[in-house]
Design a protein around this motif. Sequence first.
Motif, PDB file in Angstrom:
ATOM      1  N   ASP A  99       0.819  -1.213   0.000  1.00  0.00           N
ATOM      2  CA  ASP A  99       0.000   0.000   0.000  1.00  0.00           C
ATOM      3  C   ASP A  99       0.852   1.261   0.000  1.00  0.00           C
ATOM      4  O   ASP A  99       0.580   2.222   0.712  1.00  0.00           O
ATOM      5  CB  ASP A  99      -0.951   0.005   1.202  1.00  0.00           C
ATOM      6  CG  ASP A  99      -2.015   1.091   1.081  1.00  0.00           C
ATOM      7  OD1 ASP A  99      -2.397   1.427  -0.070  1.00  0.00           O
ATOM      8  OD2 ASP A  99      -2.452   1.640   2.119  1.00  0.00           O
ATOM      9  N   THR A 100       1.907   1.253  -0.794  1.00  0.00           N
ATOM     10  CA  THR A 100       2.717   2.460  -1.008  1.00  0.00           C
ATOM     11  C   THR A 100       2.397   3.022  -2.385  1.00  0.00           C
ATOM     12  O   THR A 100       2.280   2.279  -3.367  1.00  0.00           O
ATOM     13  CB  THR A 100       4.214   2.122  -0.927  1.00  0.00           C
ATOM     14  OG1 THR A 100       4.527   1.709   0.405  1.00  0.00           O
ATOM     15  CG2 THR A 100       5.074   3.337  -1.277  1.00  0.00           C
ATOM     16  N   LEU A 101       2.235   4.344  -2.463  1.00  0.00           N
ATOM     17  CA  LEU A 101       2.071   5.012  -3.750  1.00  0.00           C
ATOM     18  C   LEU A 101       3.388   4.922  -4.502  1.00  0.00           C
ATOM     19  O   LEU A 101       4.429   5.331  -3.992  1.00  0.00           O
ATOM     20  CB  LEU A 101       1.688   6.473  -3.533  1.00  0.00           C
ATOM     21  CG  LEU A 101       1.785   7.408  -4.742  1.00  0.00           C
ATOM     22  CD1 LEU A 101       0.816   6.980  -5.839  1.00  0.00           C
ATOM     23  CD2 LEU A 101       1.529   8.856  -4.311  1.00  0.00           C
ATOM     24  N   LEU A 102       3.338   4.394  -5.717  1.00  0.00           N
ATOM     25  CA  LEU A 102       4.544   4.165  -6.514  1.00  0.00           C
ATOM     26  C   LEU A 102       4.515   4.982  -7.793  1.00  0.00           C
ATOM     27  O   LEU A 102       3.472   5.114  -8.434  1.00  0.00           O
ATOM     28  CB  LEU A 102       4.657   2.681  -6.875  1.00  0.00           C
ATOM     29  CG  LEU A 102       4.717   1.704  -5.701  1.00  0.00           C
ATOM     30  CD1 LEU A 102       4.557   0.283  -6.207  1.00  0.00           C
ATOM     31  CD2 LEU A 102       6.016   1.864  -4.927  1.00  0.00           C
ATOM     32  N   HIS A 103       5.668   5.479  -8.179  1.00  0.00           N
ATOM     33  CA  HIS A 103       5.814   6.171  -9.457  1.00  0.00           C
ATOM     34  C   HIS A 103       5.871   5.164 -10.596  1.00  0.00           C
ATOM     35  O   HIS A 103       5.241   5.340 -11.637  1.00  0.00           O
ATOM     36  CB  HIS A 103       7.090   7.024  -9.439  1.00  0.00           C
ATOM     37  CG  HIS A 103       7.321   7.787 -10.695  1.00  0.00           C
ATOM     38  ND1 HIS A 103       7.801   7.201 -11.859  1.00  0.00           N
ATOM     39  CD2 HIS A 103       7.158   9.108 -10.987  1.00  0.00           C
ATOM     40  CE1 HIS A 103       7.900   8.119 -12.807  1.00  0.00           C
ATOM     41  NE2 HIS A 103       7.529   9.286 -12.300  1.00  0.00           N
ATOM     42  N   SER A 104       6.679   4.137 -10.434  1.00  0.00           N
ATOM     43  CA  SER A 104       6.775   2.981 -11.327  1.00  0.00           C
ATOM     44  C   SER A 104       7.632   3.165 -12.572  1.00  0.00           C
ATOM     45  O   SER A 104       7.821   2.207 -13.327  1.00  0.00           O
ATOM     46  CB  SER A 104       5.375   2.498 -11.779  1.00  0.00           C
ATOM     47  OG  SER A 104       4.527   2.236 -10.691  1.00  0.00           O
TER      48      SER A 104
END
Length: 201
Positions: free
Chosen positions: A84-89
């Motif tokens: 549940d971490t916001l990722l740039h990717s």
Amino acid sequence: MAKVPWLPAELALVQRSLVTLAERATPSPLPGLPVWGGELEEWHGWNRLLADADPLRDVDSWTSRNAVRLAEAEAGFPAATAGDTLLHSDLRSDNILLNGGQVTFVDWAWAARGQAWLDPMIFALCAAVQGHPDPEAVFAAHPSARAAEPAEVDSALAALAGRFVVAARQPVEWETAPVRAFQKAEAATAIAWLRVRTGWR
């Protein structure tokens, strides 16, 4: 934009910013984001190649010899990367702006949620494609990387490598030639990193 190959000072600056980003992005402040990886069938490259009895002529002997192991590793991909971490990717150098001591991560087209170590892993992989000699050292500089289960990281790397091998085989037109070349380089770099990480013969 950062210079490539990466300058040590700029690399260290981005690494510190990635620590701050993970702290602020966990748990993800944005609801409704897709899970990292999107359509899972795109991440089963090794399994698809083996199912098709592909001769794997475009990979090195270590890769063809360990294709079954790579397929087994990538099969654990969904569970390995869930978080549940916001990722740039997509942390290539051209998506990272440097201005003095400030770092700005741009082009969040692939924003998703997953394990906190995924963005540092992607950054380390891209840095290696763009000239850094040791992706493991870049990755290990991040706290979430040091806390990650090695087998889960290997699963994600195997899935990435398989996806890039398949993607690099797609038809090459003048506008896609740079993309295919980069995908081929990403596949080779991910495989080389896995070879070091796993110790497979």
